[in-house]
Scaffold this motif. Structure first.
Motif, short mmCIF file in Angstrom:
data_model
loop_
_atom_site.label_atom_id
_atom_site.label_comp_id
_atom_site.label_asym_id
_atom_site.label_seq_id
_atom_site.Cartn_x
_atom_site.Cartn_y
_atom_site.Cartn_z
N ASP A 1 0.88 -1.15 -0.10
CA ASP A 1 -0.08 -0.12 0.07
C ASP A 1 0.84 1.48 -0.19
N TRP A 2 0.05 2.71 -0.09
CA TRP A 2 1.00 3.69 -0.20
C TRP A 2 1.72 4.03 0.73
N GLN A 3 1.46 3.45 1.99
CA GLN A 3 2.35 3.76 3.05
C GLN A 3 3.83 3.46 3.02
N ALA A 4 3.96 2.33 2.07
CA ALA A 4 5.22 1.67 2.05
C ALA A 4 5.86 2.07 0.52
N GLY A 5 4.98 2.88 -0.29
CA GLY A 5 5.29 3.18 -1.86
C GLY A 5 6.43 3.71 -2.11
N LEU A 6 7.14 4.57 -1.22
CA LEU A 6 8.14 5.07 -1.52
C LEU A 6 9.60 4.12 -1.48
N ALA A 7 9.28 3.07 -0.57
CA ALA A 7 10.52 2.03 -0.55
C ALA A 7 10.91 1.73 -2.04
N PRO A 8 10.13 1.40 -2.76
CA PRO A 8 10.75 0.74 -4.13
C PRO A 8 11.42 1.94 -4.80
N ALA A 9 10.69 3.16 -4.56
CA ALA A 9 11.50 4.54 -5.32
C ALA A 9 12.67 4.65 -4.65
N ASN B 1 -6.03 -1.52 -1.94
CA ASN B 1 -7.08 -1.23 -2.19
C ASN B 1 -6.73 0.27 -2.89
N MET B 2 -7.06 0.37 -4.09
CA MET B 2 -6.67 1.55 -5.00
C MET B 2 -7.17 2.75 -4.68
N ALA B 3 -8.43 2.56 -3.84
CA ALA B 3 -8.87 3.97 -3.38
C ALA B 3 -7.92 4.75 -2.49
N PHE B 4 -7.04 4.24 -1.84
CA PHE B 4 -6.22 4.87 -1.20
C PHE B 4 -4.54 4.96 -1.76
N GLN B 5 -4.24 6.25 -2.33
CA GLN B 5 -3.06 6.32 -2.95
C GLN B 5 -1.92 7.30 -2.28
N GLY B 6 -2.33 7.81 -1.27
CA GLY B 6 -1.16 8.54 -0.56
C GLY B 6 -0.79 9.73 -1.53
N HIS B 7 -1.42 10.70 -1.85
CA HIS B 7 -1.06 11.96 -2.62
C HIS B 7 -0.88 12.93 -1.77
N PHE B 8 0.60 13.65 -1.92
CA PHE B 8 0.96 15.04 -1.23
C PHE B 8 1.11 16.04 -1.86
N PRO B 9 1.25 17.22 -1.35
CA PRO B 9 1.76 18.36 -2.04
C PRO B 9 3.23 18.30 -2.61
N ALA B 10 3.40 19.03 -3.61
CA ALA B 10 4.84 18.81 -4.29
C ALA B 10 5.87 19.26 -3.30
N ALA B 11 5.54 20.27 -2.30
CA ALA B 11 6.70 20.60 -1.43
C ALA B 11 7.26 19.53 -0.55
N LEU B 12 6.50 18.34 -0.44
CA LEU B 12 7.32 17.41 0.29
C LEU B 12 8.32 16.63 -0.43
#
Ligand code: ADP
Length: 504
Positions: free
Chosen positions: A158-166, A186-197
């Motif tokens: 899920d999105w909470q771990a999504g940056l690890a592969p990146a 669940n595709m409904a939860f994608q972890g979308h954050f502002p560009a400043a992050l």
């Protein structure tokens, strides 16, 4: 040769659970172990996780004994500004289960409330940074920051771990990368954050790209994982196909289509230690496929517990988050129909206040026939599966779904929307399936008043043919929805990716 996998999840039973992800992450290590996979799970150090971890290390009897407490495997002075430690434990909480790593970062994770928000249910405003730190630390571990600890593959949930592969792709620790698998629960939860992050999370400028973390002008964490991982899985074959379309892909359908060959659907299993009517301590009368008559005592107990009329007509149950995804608005519309046909309904759930209002109003029209319990109650959910005749699951989308699997195991016949894992795990009682003794439930499409009320009518008609109903209960209880097959499927996938990577 044993394959060493680091499984990164924001929830895992028995440590922390808000949904199906926790069940899967908690069960995977044991499911893949027979197939030569040694899995280590990594969780954020929420207060409940730290407390449970601490309990694995009882205080020493003698004063001179070493200070009790989990072993510290690594200390980071600062990850994006926050000091953190890596603690060691085991997943089953008793101290002898599969290995567990916990990221103890008090400033970000040691907070009251749930894993993602405060006690009022509002998301933490720094969730982006919290899970970037979680993913970065995991990429460090995958890259060998702890001496003597090596992994062949990282599995991100899920999105909470999504940056690890990146991170493994764009900024691996010490230049050491390993392949990764990204699972969508669940595709409904994608972890979308502002560009400043992006400027706070230590990725090179090259990662701000279509094939990186950039998503509609912000940081997309699930998107980042889906781009960077070597393979993508989701939790049922039908959902794996559905997310190629806009309605289910929710913006990521193009990406999923472009990675088509690397997208796999593997159905979740259920844990027979938790969900087995023959041994379940939470239920009044235990039973098996050969002693179905013993279910009756559970039905009587359930009627009494919910204050429902006592009779031998069909008793429907619902155990669900009360949300739009779960079709609870449509259920509320169908309650008059259900009660009008002589059915009764016991519902356990929590969620949207508006839906609670709609369901309560419908229930109030049918005292003795429809009753609700608003809240989260694991033991009650067991009693309901054991005593109900049929479980209604009218989800608009359902990546896998667990409640219909529990229903199958407990002889509580599932009546489900034909979508995702519901379509894959329930055999509709069409004439051919009934004749062959293969039917295990009722499917319907679409999720609207006409379809759901039609499905309820069909279920009531089937129930009136007691020999057919018994055969459906028995077929469901005899089906194997343990982790046996799915554990093998994950292990096979890990191995093929590791092999491909070693050749590359
Ligand atoms: P999701 O993860 O989308 O909520 P799943 O069917 O995959 O749906 O998993 C839901 C899990 O949560 C199941 O184990 C179900 O029994 C449990 N559950 C949902 N609502 C409740 C509730 N109110 N009380 C007890 N258990 C619940």
């Amino acid at each position: 040769m044993t394959l060493r996998v680091l499984s990164l999840a924001s929830e895992a039973v028995p440590f922390v659970k808000t949904g199906g992800l926790a069940d899967v992450a908690g069960a995977l290590p044991a499911a893949v172990a027979p197939h030569g996979v040694a899995m280590t799970t990594m969780l954020p150090g929420y207060p409940g996780v730290l407390a449970r971890l601490g309990a694995q290390y009882p205080a020493p009897k003698s004063k001179r004994a070493k200070a009790a407490g989990p072993k510290v495997l690594h200390e980071w002075e600062a990850i994006f500004g926050h000091s953190a430690r890596l603690l060691a434990g085991t997943l089953d909480g008793a101290g002898d289960g599969a290995p567990l790593l916990v990221l103890d970062c008090p400033a970000l994770f040691d907070r009251p409330g749930g894993p993602y928000g405060n006690e009022a249910g509002q998301d933490w405003p720094d969730n982006g940074l919290r899970f970037a730190v979680f993913a970065r630390s995991a990429a460090d571990v995958a890259g060998g920051i702890v001496e003597g600890m090596e992994f062949d593959l990282l599995h991100a949930h899920d999105w909470q771990a999504g940056l690890a592969p990146a991170y493994l792709k764009f900024a691996p620790y010490g230049g050491h990368s390993i392949p990764s698998v990204m699972t969508i629960h669940n595709m409904a939860f994608q972890g979308h954050f502002p560009a400043a992050l992006f400027h706070q999370i230590g990725l090179p400028a090259s990662a701000w790209a279509m094939n990186g973390v950039e998503y509609h002008g912000g940081v997309g964490m699930l998107k980042a994982g889906l781009e960077a991982a070597h393979a993508i899985t989701t939790v049922s074959p039908t959902y794996a196909l559905e997310i190629r379309e806009p309605h289910f892909g929710m913006g990521l359908e193009g990406l999923i289509r472009s990675r088509g060959a690397q997208v796999h659907g593997i159905v979740n299993g259920i844990d027979p230690a938790e969900w087995n009517p023959a041994t379940d301590a939470a239920i009044k009368s235990q039973f098996t496929v050969r002693s179905l008559a013993k279910r009756q005592a559970n039905k009587r107990a359930l009627e009494a517990e919910f204050g429902l009329d006592r009779n031998d007509g069909p008793l429907f149950i619902v155990v669900s988050r009360l949300t739009w995804q779960k079709g609870m608005d449509v259920l509320a519309q169908c309650i008059d129909h259900l009660a009008g046909l002589g059915g009764r309904l016991a519902l356990l759930g929590s969620g949207d206040a508006g839906l609670v209002g709609e369901l309560s109003a419908a229930a109030a029209r049918h005292p003795g026939r429809v009753a609700l319990r608003i809240g989260y109650d694991e033991a009650l959910s067991h009693r309901m599966q054991a005593g109900g005749d049929a479980i209604l699951v009218p989800s608009r989308f359902e990546p896998c779904g667990l409640t219909q699997l529990y229903g199958l195991a407990y002889g509580c016949v599932p009546v489900v929307a034909r979508t995702g894992g519901l379509a894959d795990t329930v055999v509709d009682a069409n004439l051919a399936a009934v004749k062959a003794g293969a039917a295990t439930g009722v499917q319907f499409a679409a999720v609207d008043y006409a379809s759901l009320s039609g499905a309820i009518s069909r279920a009531i008609l089937l129930y009136s043919q007691q020999d057919v109903w018994r055969a459906m209960q028995k077929a469901g209880m005899s089906a194997d929805f343990t982790w046996r097959q799915s554990g093998a499927a994950y292990a096979h996938l890990y191995r093929s990716i590791a092999l491909e990577n070693s050749r590359a």
